[in-house]
Design a protein around this motif. Structure first.
Motif, PDB file in Angstrom:
ATOM      1  N   GLY A  24       0.788  -1.229   0.000  1.00  0.00           N
ATOM      2  CA  GLY A  24       0.000   0.000   0.000  1.00  0.00           C
ATOM      3  C   GLY A  24       0.820   1.278   0.000  1.00  0.00           C
ATOM      4  O   GLY A  24       0.267   2.368   0.061  1.00  0.00           O
ATOM      5  N   ALA A  25       2.121   1.165  -0.075  1.00  0.00           N
ATOM      6  CA  ALA A  25       2.998   2.339  -0.097  1.00  0.00           C
ATOM      7  C   ALA A  25       3.283   2.709  -1.551  1.00  0.00           C
ATOM      8  O   ALA A  25       4.428   2.713  -2.001  1.00  0.00           O
ATOM      9  N   ARG A  26       2.223   2.999  -2.283  1.00  0.00           N
ATOM     10  CA  ARG A  26       2.369   3.255  -3.720  1.00  0.00           C
ATOM     11  C   ARG A  26       3.205   4.478  -4.021  1.00  0.00           C
ATOM     12  O   ARG A  26       3.948   4.505  -4.996  1.00  0.00           O
ATOM     13  N   PHE A  27       3.091   5.514  -3.206  1.00  0.00           N
ATOM     14  CA  PHE A  27       3.911   6.703  -3.424  1.00  0.00           C
ATOM     15  C   PHE A  27       5.389   6.362  -3.325  1.00  0.00           C
ATOM     16  O   PHE A  27       6.195   6.758  -4.163  1.00  0.00           O
ATOM     17  N   HIS A  28       5.748   5.605  -2.284  1.00  0.00           N
ATOM     18  CA  HIS A  28       7.145   5.199  -2.129  1.00  0.00           C
ATOM     19  C   HIS A  28       7.596   4.313  -3.284  1.00  0.00           C
ATOM     20  O   HIS A  28       8.746   4.406  -3.734  1.00  0.00           O
ATOM     21  N   ALA A  29       6.718   3.450  -3.765  1.00  0.00           N
ATOM     22  CA  ALA A  29       7.059   2.561  -4.882  1.00  0.00           C
ATOM     23  C   ALA A  29       7.357   3.366  -6.141  1.00  0.00           C
ATOM     24  O   ALA A  29       8.390   3.165  -6.796  1.00  0.00           O
ATOM     25  N   ILE A  30       6.477   4.294  -6.463  1.00  0.00           N
ATOM     26  CA  ILE A  30       6.675   5.114  -7.663  1.00  0.00           C
ATOM     27  C   ILE A  30       7.883   6.030  -7.504  1.00  0.00           C
ATOM     28  O   ILE A  30       8.702   6.162  -8.416  1.00  0.00           O
ATOM     29  N   ALA A  31       8.009   6.635  -6.344  1.00  0.00           N
ATOM     30  CA  ALA A  31       9.141   7.544  -6.094  1.00  0.00           C
ATOM     31  C   ALA A  31      10.466   6.800  -6.181  1.00  0.00           C
ATOM     32  O   ALA A  31      11.444   7.314  -6.740  1.00  0.00           O
ATOM     33  N   SER A  32      10.514   5.590  -5.642  1.00  0.00           N
ATOM     34  CA  SER A  32      11.746   4.804  -5.681  1.00  0.00           C
ATOM     35  C   SER A  32      12.130   4.459  -7.116  1.00  0.00           C
ATOM     36  O   SER A  32      13.292   4.609  -7.510  1.00  0.00           O
ATOM     37  N   ALA A  33      11.170   3.989  -7.897  1.00  0.00           N
ATOM     38  CA  ALA A  33      11.449   3.621  -9.288  1.00  0.00           C
ATOM     39  C   ALA A  33      11.894   4.841 -10.091  1.00  0.00           C
ATOM     40  O   ALA A  33      12.900   4.779 -10.814  1.00  0.00           O
ATOM     41  N   LEU A  34      11.177   5.942  -9.969  1.00  0.00           N
ATOM     42  CA  LEU A  34      11.535   7.149 -10.714  1.00  0.00           C
ATOM     43  C   LEU A  34      12.883   7.713 -10.270  1.00  0.00           C
ATOM     44  O   LEU A  34      13.714   8.089 -11.095  1.00  0.00           O
ATOM     45  N   ALA A  35      13.090   7.772  -8.970  1.00  0.00           N
ATOM     46  CA  ALA A  35      14.349   8.314  -8.455  1.00  0.00           C
ATOM     47  C   ALA A  35      15.530   7.463  -8.894  1.00  0.00           C
ATOM     48  O   ALA A  35      16.589   8.002  -9.246  1.00  0.00           O
ATOM     49  N   SER A  36      15.367   6.154  -8.891  1.00  0.00           N
ATOM     50  CA  SER A  36      16.463   5.280  -9.293  1.00  0.00           C
ATOM     51  C   SER A  36      16.837   5.479 -10.758  1.00  0.00           C
ATOM     52  O   SER A  36      18.022   5.547 -11.098  1.00  0.00           O
ATOM     53  N   VAL A  37      15.844   5.594 -11.613  1.00  0.00           N
ATOM     54  CA  VAL A  37      16.131   5.776 -13.040  1.00  0.00           C
ATOM     55  C   VAL A  37      16.727   7.153 -13.299  1.00  0.00           C
ATOM     56  O   VAL A  37      17.779   7.283 -13.937  1.00  0.00           O
ATOM     57  N   VAL A  38      16.087   8.191 -12.792  1.00  0.00           N
ATOM     58  CA  VAL A  38      16.558   9.559 -13.047  1.00  0.00           C
ATOM     59  C   VAL A  38      17.914   9.806 -12.401  1.00  0.00           C
ATOM     60  O   VAL A  38      18.841  10.316 -13.042  1.00  0.00           O
ATOM     61  N   ALA A  39      18.046   9.438 -11.126  1.00  0.00           N
ATOM     62  CA  ALA A  39      19.318   9.660 -10.439  1.00  0.00           C
ATOM     63  C   ALA A  39      20.430   8.784 -11.006  1.00  0.00           C
ATOM     64  O   ALA A  39      21.580   9.212 -11.098  1.00  0.00           O
ATOM     65  N   GLY A  40      20.093   7.564 -11.400  1.00  0.00           N
ATOM     66  CA  GLY A  40      21.093   6.681 -12.000  1.00  0.00           C
ATOM     67  C   GLY A  40      21.624   7.226 -13.311  1.00  0.00           C
ATOM     68  O   GLY A  40      22.833   7.230 -13.559  1.00  0.00           O
ATOM     69  N   LEU A  41      20.726   7.692 -14.166  1.00  0.00           N
ATOM     70  CA  LEU A  41      21.163   8.288 -15.432  1.00  0.00           C
ATOM     71  C   LEU A  41      21.967   9.562 -15.193  1.00  0.00           C
ATOM     72  O   LEU A  41      22.995   9.801 -15.836  1.00  0.00           O
ATOM     73  N   GLY A  42      21.499  10.378 -14.264  1.00  0.00           N
ATOM     74  CA  GLY A  42      22.234  11.604 -13.931  1.00  0.00           C
ATOM     75  C   GLY A  42      23.607  11.310 -13.367  1.00  0.00           C
ATOM     76  O   GLY A  42      24.592  11.977 -13.707  1.00  0.00           O
ATOM     77  N   ALA A  43      23.695  10.309 -12.526  1.00  0.00           N
ATOM     78  CA  ALA A  43      24.983   9.937 -11.937  1.00  0.00           C
ATOM     79  C   ALA A  43      25.933   9.398 -12.997  1.00  0.00           C
ATOM     80  O   ALA A  43      27.131   9.706 -12.983  1.00  0.00           O
ATOM     81  N   ALA A  44      25.414   8.600 -13.919  1.00  0.00           N
ATOM     82  CA  ALA A  44      26.257   8.081 -15.000  1.00  0.00           C
ATOM     83  C   ALA A  44      26.784   9.225 -15.858  1.00  0.00           C
ATOM     84  O   ALA A  44      27.963   9.245 -16.233  1.00  0.00           O
ATOM     85  N   TYR A  45      25.933  10.184 -16.156  1.00  0.00           N
ATOM     86  CA  TYR A  45      26.352  11.349 -16.932  1.00  0.00           C
ATOM     87  C   TYR A  45      27.436  12.135 -16.183  1.00  0.00           C
ATOM     88  O   TYR A  45      28.443  12.524 -16.772  1.00  0.00           O
ATOM     89  N   CYS A  46      27.222  12.349 -14.905  1.00  0.00           N
ATOM     90  CA  CYS A  46      28.223  13.079 -14.095  1.00  0.00           C
ATOM     91  C   CYS A  46      29.531  12.309 -14.025  1.00  0.00           C
ATOM     92  O   CYS A  46      30.609  12.915 -14.093  1.00  0.00           O
ATOM     93  N   GLY A  47      29.461  10.992 -13.881  1.00  0.00           N
ATOM     94  CA  GLY A  47      30.672  10.175 -13.874  1.00  0.00           C
ATOM     95  C   GLY A  47      31.437  10.315 -15.177  1.00  0.00           C
ATOM     96  O   GLY A  47      32.665  10.432 -15.190  1.00  0.00           O
ATOM     97  N   MET A  48      30.716  10.309 -16.291  1.00  0.00           N
ATOM     98  CA  MET A  48      31.357  10.485 -17.606  1.00  0.00           C
ATOM     99  C   MET A  48      31.976  11.871 -17.725  1.00  0.00           C
ATOM    100  O   MET A  48      33.090  12.016 -18.234  1.00  0.00           O
ATOM    101  N   ALA A  49      31.274  12.874 -17.233  1.00  0.00           N
ATOM    102  CA  ALA A  49      31.791  14.243 -17.297  1.00  0.00           C
ATOM    103  C   ALA A  49      33.068  14.397 -16.475  1.00  0.00           C
ATOM    104  O   ALA A  49      34.024  15.047 -16.913  1.00  0.00           O
ATOM    105  N   VAL A  50      33.113  13.774 -15.315  1.00  0.00           N
ATOM    106  CA  VAL A  50      34.328  13.827 -14.481  1.00  0.00           C
ATOM    107  C   VAL A  50      35.477  13.147 -15.202  1.00  0.00           C
ATOM    108  O   VAL A  50      36.601  13.673 -15.247  1.00  0.00           O
TER     109      VAL A  50
END
Length: 119
Positions: free
Chosen positions: A88-114
């Motif tokens: 029943g923690a649907r907000f946490h489920a959606i937030a976790s999935a979205l945050a993982s994808v967005v933050a993961g892609l952003g982190a990969a981009y930042c790693g490449m930039a460094v």
């Protein structure tokens, strides 16, 4: 030889993932999977960094495929997202999935930039 390098990298990455996940999650009294998010973002940044370096195949086998592959975990993200939704923690489920994808892609981009900035 390549398979052995992947196995060695994974043998280090998998226990580190577990320990880091537990250490982060122990500091948060919430259903949100902060530990999984943390290791996935850190692993994505490292893999982005490694991918941008002029490295030979053995380095990517050991560090990229083996270590980062075992450190990050899409299966745990999937499991935790489904578990949160079922509880029943649907907000946490959606937030976790979205945050993982967005933050993961952003982190990969930042790693490449460094890596590109250092090269």
């Amino acid at each position: 030889m390549t398979v052995l390098l992947i196995v060695i990298g994974a043998a280090v990455g998998a226990p580190l993932r577990y320990l880091a996940d537990r250490a982060v999650q122990a500091r948060h009294e919430t259903a949100f999977p902060w530990g999984t998010l943390s290791v996935n973002v850190a692993g994505s940044a490292l893999l982005g960094f490694l991918a941008a370096l002029p490295a030979e195949g053995s380095v990517m086998a050991l560090a990229g495929t083996g270590f980062c592959g075992a450190l990050t975990t899409y299966s745990t993200l999937g499991y935790e997202t489904v578990r949160l939704a079922e509880e029943g923690a649907r907000f946490h489920a959606i937030a976790s999935a979205l945050a993982s994808v967005v933050a993961g892609l952003g982190a990969a981009y930042c790693g490449m930039a460094v890596a590109q900035a250092l090269a």
